[in-house]
Write an enzyme that holds these catalytic residues in place. Sequence first.
Site, mmCIF file in Angstrom:
data_model
loop_
_atom_site.group_PDB
_atom_site.id
_atom_site.type_symbol
_atom_site.label_atom_id
_atom_site.label_comp_id
_atom_site.label_asym_id
_atom_site.label_seq_id
_atom_site.Cartn_x
_atom_site.Cartn_y
_atom_site.Cartn_z
ATOM 1 N N ARG A 112 -4.642 5.224 -11.779
ATOM 2 C CA ARG A 112 -5.582 4.821 -12.842
ATOM 3 C C ARG A 112 -6.968 5.188 -12.331
ATOM 4 N NH1 ARG A 112 -5.800 0.997 -17.151
ATOM 5 N NH2 ARG A 112 -7.786 -0.104 -17.283
ATOM 6 N N ASP A 230 -10.451 0.445 -30.234
ATOM 7 C CA ASP A 230 -10.601 0.322 -28.784
ATOM 8 C C ASP A 230 -12.057 -0.010 -28.501
ATOM 9 O OD1 ASP A 230 -10.017 0.412 -26.054
ATOM 10 O OD2 ASP A 230 -10.391 2.557 -25.910
#
Length: 313
Positions: A112, A230
Site C-alpha cells: 500500500r 470517495d
Amino acid sequence: MVETLKPVQSLKGRDFLSNLDLSPEEYRAVLDTAHAMKRGEFKGQRPLEGQTLAMIFEKPSLRTRTTFEVAMNQLGGHAVNLTNAEIGLGTREPVRDIALNLERWVEGIMARVYLHSTLEELARYSSKPVINGLSDLLHPVQLMADYQTIEESFPDTRGLRVAYIGDGNNMANAHIQCAVLSGAKLTIATPRGYEPNAVILLDALQRGADITLTHDPLEAAQGAQVLYTDVWVSMGQEQEASQRRKIKDFAGFQVTPAMLDLIAPEGIFLHCLPAHYGEEVVEEATLHPKSRVFDQAENRLHAQKALLYHLLG
C-alpha cells in the site's frame, strides 16, 4: 459449488497491480469464489497452509491491513506487517533490494504505497506475486470488494448504471477499469479540473467500456442504480486540502439523503471509507437504508481471500 473454488491456474504466481491484470473470465472466477467464501463454502479448509504474505505499508490502513491479515490467517497462512519506518522504501534500501530480499522468504507481497511506480518496481524484481493494496493511480482490491457488494443487490452488472461522484482519483480510475470487466454503464461526475486519468479512460473506451464524463453530480445520480463516492482529499494530497475543503471546487458534490432520493428506488450507495463527514458525504447518507457501506467494508475480507487463493493457491 466446489467447481468455483478451484484456483484458476492461469492466475497462480501472477501480479495484481490493476483490475485489468485479470481477463473477464478471471475476474468472474475471483468474484464467484468471493461469493462462495462469504457463504461459508470454504470454511475449515486451509489452502495456504505454510505460506506467508509480506504486507508493506507506506500509508496507514484499517481495512487493508486487517482484511489481508485475517484473510491469510483464515486460509491457513500468515502475514508479516512491514511499515515504511521499518523498511524505508527507496530511502533505507532501494525498492529493488527489498523485492529481492522478500522473494526469498515469502510467497507474496501486498503493498500500500504512494506511487504506483513503486509497485511496478517491486513487481519487476520480485519473482513472487505483488498485489496492489492501493497506489496513487489505482485501488484494484477495493473494486473487487465493491463489485462483490454490487452483485449482492444486482447479480447481473451488464448495463447496470453506476455513478461515481467526486474526485477523479485512484478510485475513479479503478472504476473505469472495472467498467471494462463488469459491463456496467459508468458515469463519472467531477468538478472541472479533477477528471480521471486520461490514459486509463482512453484505454477503457478502446476496450469497449460504456463511460460518460460529466461535471453535473445531480445528472449523474439521477436514476443510477449504484451511487459511489470517495474522499476529496486523499493521503498525500493534504497540501491541496485547504482549497478543496473550502467547498469551492466541490460545491454540490456532497452525497446527502436528498441526493440518494435521486437514484433508482432499488439503488444502493457505496463509499470505500474512511468517510470525511461534512465533506464528500454526511453521516445520514452512510446510515441511510440505501447504504451498503459497511457490507462493502466486510467484503474486503472475502474478495481479498478469493484473490489470495487464486494468486497463491
